[in-house]
Design an enzyme around this catalytic site. Sequence first.
Site, mmCIF file in Angstrom:
data_model
loop_
_atom_site.group_PDB
_atom_site.id
_atom_site.type_symbol
_atom_site.label_atom_id
_atom_site.label_comp_id
_atom_site.label_asym_id
_atom_site.label_seq_id
_atom_site.Cartn_x
_atom_site.Cartn_y
_atom_site.Cartn_z
ATOM 1 C CG ASP A 15 -1.736 -1.269 1.337
ATOM 2 O OD1 ASP A 15 -2.691 -1.413 0.569
ATOM 3 O OD2 ASP A 15 -1.393 -2.122 2.171
ATOM 4 C CD GLU A 265 -2.228 -2.036 -6.862
ATOM 5 O OE1 GLU A 265 -2.193 -0.892 -7.351
ATOM 6 O OE2 GLU A 265 -3.208 -2.459 -6.217
#
Length: 370
Positions: A15, A265
Amino acid sequence: MQADIFCRVVDNYGDVGVCWRLARQLARDRGWDVRLWVDDLESFAHIQPGLAPTAPRQRLAGVDVLHWTDAPDPALCARDVVIEAFACDPPATFIASMRRTHPVWINLEYLSAESWVESCHGLPSQRPDGLVKHFFFPGFTAATGGLLREPGLSAERDALQASAPLQDSFLRAVGVPEDALALRQAGARTVSLFCYPSAPAAELAQALAADPRPTVLLVPQGVAPALESACGAPGAPRVVRLPFIAQPDYDRLLWCADLNFVRGEDSFVRAAWAARPLVWQIYPQEENVHLEKLDAWLARYPAPEPAHALIRAWNQPQPGRTAAACADALAPAAWQAWLDAARQWDACQSALPGLAENLAVFCTELAKKR
């Protein structure tokens, strides 16, 4: 433009990794005045040398970094743009200031290859208090927000990948010992491994030990802690433990590897820009929702079926499945097809505008309509 980016750390590094790259790009390449609010500076410090985990406010790389606490400074009010990463919700006092100025409010969503993302990208959500939040979806097509990519990244990568001495110099600097470098120089495959605890790392070690080509396995400290005990057999990979490093150096590490196992991610996108074969461990979600997202990406990723089978096995561990799939994916014909597919995927994605560029244009156009 003056912008605030809010980040709650859920996945340790992913994040804040995304938010930090975005903040730096908006500040450096777009000339924005950016404040990055992060609730977990300890995790942030692992990927950003020089960051002080206890400082309430500090400036790094042209970005103001603020520790996001339960009682943020009420004097820090909303400005032109507010970006909440992954629906983290800015603090109530900050939202109160937004009602006075009505900034451009963006919810930066998680990356997905699912087709519905295109129809939702950019849509507004009107709130009862008069504020409007727009949804911004990273993605893999021109109808989405794109992927984070810095200007000149491909040229820098190509220069490093074309020079074995430059690679050796870099790897030596981040802690790869001489015996591992000698193995690389003798033709050993270099594999980087960054995974969640559920990954079948022992089976990966088993498959690499059985492969005719030796392997140097680069692993961050604390990741797959039982890996060394699985690498005692003859022909087992040479495991090299490395400290967590700054994001630009992590990019270079991926560029030096022949095969990258990545998670979440941020490292997934960076491995794609390495133009090398990658295995993605997607962030696990309840009821296996994450596997639908994985299949959506695999439907776009042009790697051969053995590579797809390995990626699925890595995300759905079953005894023996990963080792067999890895052996198939590393077989000469499949491996060459995977190499070609990785370069094709990089070229396809590089032809699209990057996420920071798309986001800056989107916010600028919205600001004109206020």
